[in-house]
Design an enzyme around this catalytic site. Structure first.
Site, short mmCIF file in Angstrom:
data_model
loop_
_atom_site.label_atom_id
_atom_site.label_comp_id
_atom_site.label_asym_id
_atom_site.label_seq_id
_atom_site.Cartn_x
_atom_site.Cartn_y
_atom_site.Cartn_z
N LYS A 114 0.85 -1.11 0.05
CA LYS A 114 0.05 0.06 0.10
C LYS A 114 0.82 1.18 -0.11
CE LYS A 114 -3.01 0.52 3.23
NZ LYS A 114 -3.91 1.38 2.64
N ILE A 430 -14.29 -18.25 4.83
CA ILE A 430 -14.14 -16.89 5.12
C ILE A 430 -15.73 -16.25 4.43
CG2 ILE A 430 -12.94 -14.58 4.91
CD1 ILE A 430 -11.60 -16.85 6.56
N HIS A 694 -4.52 -16.90 -2.82
CA HIS A 694 -4.40 -16.21 -4.05
C HIS A 694 -3.88 -16.97 -5.19
CE1 HIS A 694 -4.87 -13.11 -0.57
NE2 HIS A 694 -5.42 -12.57 -1.54
N1 GLN Z 1 -16.41 -12.32 3.43
C1 GLN Z 1 -15.74 -12.08 2.38
C2 GLN Z 1 -15.32 -13.06 1.30
O1 GLN Z 1 -15.20 -14.11 1.78
C3 GLN Z 1 -14.39 -11.31 2.84
C4 GLN Z 1 -13.57 -10.82 1.76
C5 GLN Z 1 -12.30 -10.17 2.10
O2 GLN Z 1 -11.70 -10.48 3.26
N2 GLN Z 1 -11.46 -9.24 1.31
O3 GLN Z 1 -15.27 -12.59 0.05
ZN ZN Z 2 -9.72 -11.37 3.46
#
Ligand code: GLN
Ligand code: ZN
Length: 754
Positions: A114, A430, A694
């Site tokens: 960043k 997530i 990623h």
């Molecule tokens: N809940 C979001 C996802 O799974 C979190 C995205 C993120 O942390 N950038 O896409």
């Molecule tokens: Zn994330």
């Protein structure tokens, strides 16, 4: 009074550079064709500046990827492995920017970070003991000549040696200071070459001067520039700072023989004070950064004129932007759906040029340009939106208690353990699952009105059902619905909240060819309807396992929007927090027992100076997050998630968010976060990401097991969760399924051994 800007957005009015570059990457156009696009854009942008009568027109602010990388390449800061590929200069440049995999070899890209306190990312130059810093390119001189051929006199701009060497990473024994001598030779050679072309001014950017600097560092800066400026000859040197004030080096700056000094009066809280207290030398030009280069609101001319008035005693000033206009969208011209009564209040890059011109004109002759001033005054007098009095009162009435969740974390942990009955090392994700073409198409069709709402929802429900079935099949413990209805984690909420505005073409470069289109906070933010409840409830109805509700937190929503300037960031964040709080309580009332509130961008607006971290930011940002979940039942488990940044230095504040569970992006940073957690006896349960999302690569079961074991060396087993390190939306279905299967198997293996 003369006028200037620090830099201009280079992606183009309609992101022409992005599209051309991506075509080049796909081999659909040649390098020559890409160069031609670059040339056309530079010409167009310079002409815009000429048309608005800007006196100091930058060149060298254009870039095919990133200007820090341009400077690094110009100065031969190219690690051996890239040189050994023996590619063309342009190909080498892109190998540094994006990595290279092909006949010539296989190298990863330079790291990306960043850029100060912005959402722009720069490529981190890599230096080792063999690196020979020297001027090897001629791009800066070439673009200067290119403009000259067009009849436009420009001021080349380059990143300065102090900042460049401070931002670089060092692989060997040598450090920044070891390269000062070489830098002096290289930059002075550049001075000579520019002077030969009759260049009058060179802008050297030194944004690192707004950071906390030790006395030692200020001294280093002084020594470096004393030597460098001795070589400048007839060339005028402007040292340009931005993103803050230069309180640690003001004296050094004004004492050095610069011809111009660029200071930021917008973000630099102490800039005016410094100038007034210590004076400004009469023999130098003060490039006064008065027009905000970062936000999109119209300039208040009266305020700018008052500031200019105060600076008169400083001698001759040049009206400037506070930072490069790279950080704002190109033009308002293409925003067709917002009415003029709205767009009048904004200024993107092109409109900011007009503002500079107007302020200059009014400053020269108030009577002649009275109409311009009157128009601006009336704009700021206008009642822009209807204030939400109820909301204001609600915020006014908030007490300490509203920011505290009860009972305390340990007690909640015991209660939730009984209620949720999860195994040790619970597994989860997530939130998002792969956004396939069909998923995106479904949203696009609905937006365009090609399908009905019922059809749109039915498709999403089908995807949710598939997603839930898959998670059950592989044996994940806490499930998610998959976020198929969301484009991104901020826009989705912005669209459902009152007080937000959306643009069509207001793109801002985030890195390389990637641009973002932040929504605009226009008025008071509130929630009139539930935003996520129906999908979460539906997903929960399909399974007996806990379904995690998914929300974005107030700080992240704020940080990825263009904020208001008429109220504080704190006030806006509290408004957002109350809106998300309503959603949390609604989810809970509808049977959702686990709710994740993402704060991916928590760190984004952390002040550049550590001494300001708490008073200016964390002291309200962290409580705002607590406000969101303070009212839930002890049995409701609150999760949060963070990524894209370093957390070690704010780890205590993160613990103070008082979530029950937090997941981190950790696998790429080699789990260094674990030491920080251990060091402060982190209380919150943690899910450090066990594999990197990623990359399309599928992690092996044994790898994940090993990672979990490593985690368990640092954290007590009852506090650990097992999850990927971020959302899965950018990944393909096959690799995602394989990876998650392995994740569950690995967790089971480790459990078995305990
Ligand atoms: N809940 C979001 C996802 O799974 C979190 C995205 C993120 O942390 N950038 O896409
Ligand atoms: Zn994330």
């Amino acid at each position: 009074m003369k006028t200037s800007i620090i830099g201009f957005p280079r992606v183009g009015e309609l992101r022409e550079l992005k599209f051309a570059t991506e075509k080049y990457f796909r081999k659909e156009i040649t390098a020559d064709e890409l160069e031609t696009t670059g040339k056309e854009l530079r010409k167009k942008h310079w002409q815009l500046l000429v048309d608005q009568g800007i006196d100091f027109i930058p060149s060298g602010d254009f870039s095919f990827f990133d200007t820090t990388l341009d400077t690094a390449v110009l100065l031969n800061l190219v690690p051996k492995k890239y040189k050994e590929l023996e590619l063309s200069p342009l190909e080498t440049y892109f190998a540094l920017a994006r990595g290279y995999q092909g006949e010539a070899g296989d190298v990863t890209a330079l790291a990306m970070k960043k850029w100060f306190n912005t959402n722009y990312h720069y490529m981190v130059p890599e230096i080792d003991d063999e690196t020979e810093l020297q001027l090897v390119g001629s791009t800066l001189v070439d673009t200067f000549k290119e403009a000259k051929t067009l009849g436009i006199k420009t001021r080349p701009t380059i990143l300065g040696p102090f900042t460049l060497l401070k931002l670089a990473t060092y692989q060997g024994q040598k450090g920044a200071e070891d390269f000062y001598q070489a830098a002096i030779s290289a930059y002075s050679q550049l001075f000579t070459e520019l002077s030969k072309e009759e260049c009058e001014w060179l802008q050297i950017d030194e944004p690192a001067l707004v950071l906390d600097l030790t006395q030692e560092e200020s001294k280093q800066f002084k020594t470096l520039y004393q030597a460098l400026l001795a070589e400048k000859g007839d060339l005028n040197i402007l040292v340009q700072t931005y993103f803050g004030d230069v309180r640690d080096v003001y004296q050094e700056l004004v004492d050095l023989p610069f011809d111009g000094i660029g200071l930021d009066f917008v973000e630099g809280r102490k800039t005016l004070e410094l100038v007034e207290k210590y004076g400004f030398p009469k023999d130098k030009l003060l490039f006064a950064g008065i027009i905000n280069g970062k936000n999109i609101w119209a300039n208040d001319y009266q305020k700018s004129l008052a500031l200019i008035e105060k600076l008169q005693s400083a001698g001759e000033i040049v009206l400037n932007t506070s930072c490069s206009l790279l950080h704002v969208p190109f033009t308002l011209k293409n925003e067709t759906s917002l009415g003029v009564d709205v767009t009048n209040h904004f200024a993107f890059a092109v409109e900011k040029l007009a503002e500079i011109n107007n302020v200059k004109k009014i400053n020269e002759d108030k009577y002649l340009h009275q109409a311009l001033l009157e128009k601006n005054i009336s704009l700021f007098k206008q009642e822009r939106y209807i204030k939400n009095e109820q909301l204001a009162e609600k915020i006014e009435r908030l007490t300490e208690d509203d920011f505290v969740r009860r009972p305390v974390l340990v007690e909640r942990a015991a209660i939730q353990k009984d209620k949720l009955n999860l195994p040790i090392l619970p597994t989860t994700t997530i939130g998002s699952f792969p956004q396939t073409k069909e998923v995106k198409q479904n949203r696009a069709k609905f937006k365009k009105g090609e399908i009905t709402e019922a059809e749109y929802t039915a498709f999403n429900q089908e995807k949710i059902a598939e997603c839930v079935a898959f998670q059950e099949e592989i044996g994940l413990d806490v499930l998610v619905h998959g976020e198929f209805e969301r484009n991104d984690m901020v826009e989705y909420f912005g669209e459902s909240l009152d007080g937000y505005l959306f643009t069509e073409k207001a793109w801002v470069q985030s890195y390389g060819t990637r641009c973002v289109k932040p929504p605009i906070i226009w008025g008071d933010v509130s929630r009139s309807n539930p935003m996520t409840v129906s999908y979460s409830k539906y997903a929960q109805s399909l399974t007996d396992k806990p379904m995690k509700g998914m929300l974005t937190g107030p700080v992240t929503i704020l940080n990825w929007s263009f904020p208001r300037e008429d109220i504080s960031l704190k006030e806006s964040t509290l408004q957002l927090a109350l809106a998300i709080q309503e959603e949390v309580l609604d989810l809970e009332a509808n049977g959702i027992e686990i709710i994740q509130i993402d704060e991916a961008a928590l760190r984004e607006k952390l002040p550049l100076r550590q001494s300001d971290w708490h008073s200016e930011y964390l002291d309200w940002a962290i409580p705002a997050f607590r406000l969101v979940h303070s009212k839930v039942q002890p049995t409701t488990q609150i999760h949060t998630h963070m990524c894209y940044s370093e957390f070690a230095d704010i780890i205590r504040d993160i613990d103070n968010m008082d979530a029950d569970v937090i997941s981190f992006e950790a696998s790429r940073s080699n789990l260094t976060i674990l030491d920080a957690l251990k060091a402060i006896d982190f209380q919150t349960q943690v899910g450090p990401g066990v594999y990197d999302i990623h990359s399309p690569r599928v992690p092996l079961v044994e790898e994940i097991e090993k990672t979990i074991h490593n985690i368990l060396k640092k954290l007590p087993v009852e506090k650990v969760w097992v999850n990927p390190d971020c959302g899965l939306k950018t990944r393909g279905v096959t690799e995602t399924h394989a990876s998650l299967r392995n994740l569950v198997l690995a967790a089971k293996q480790v459990r078995g051994g305990i």
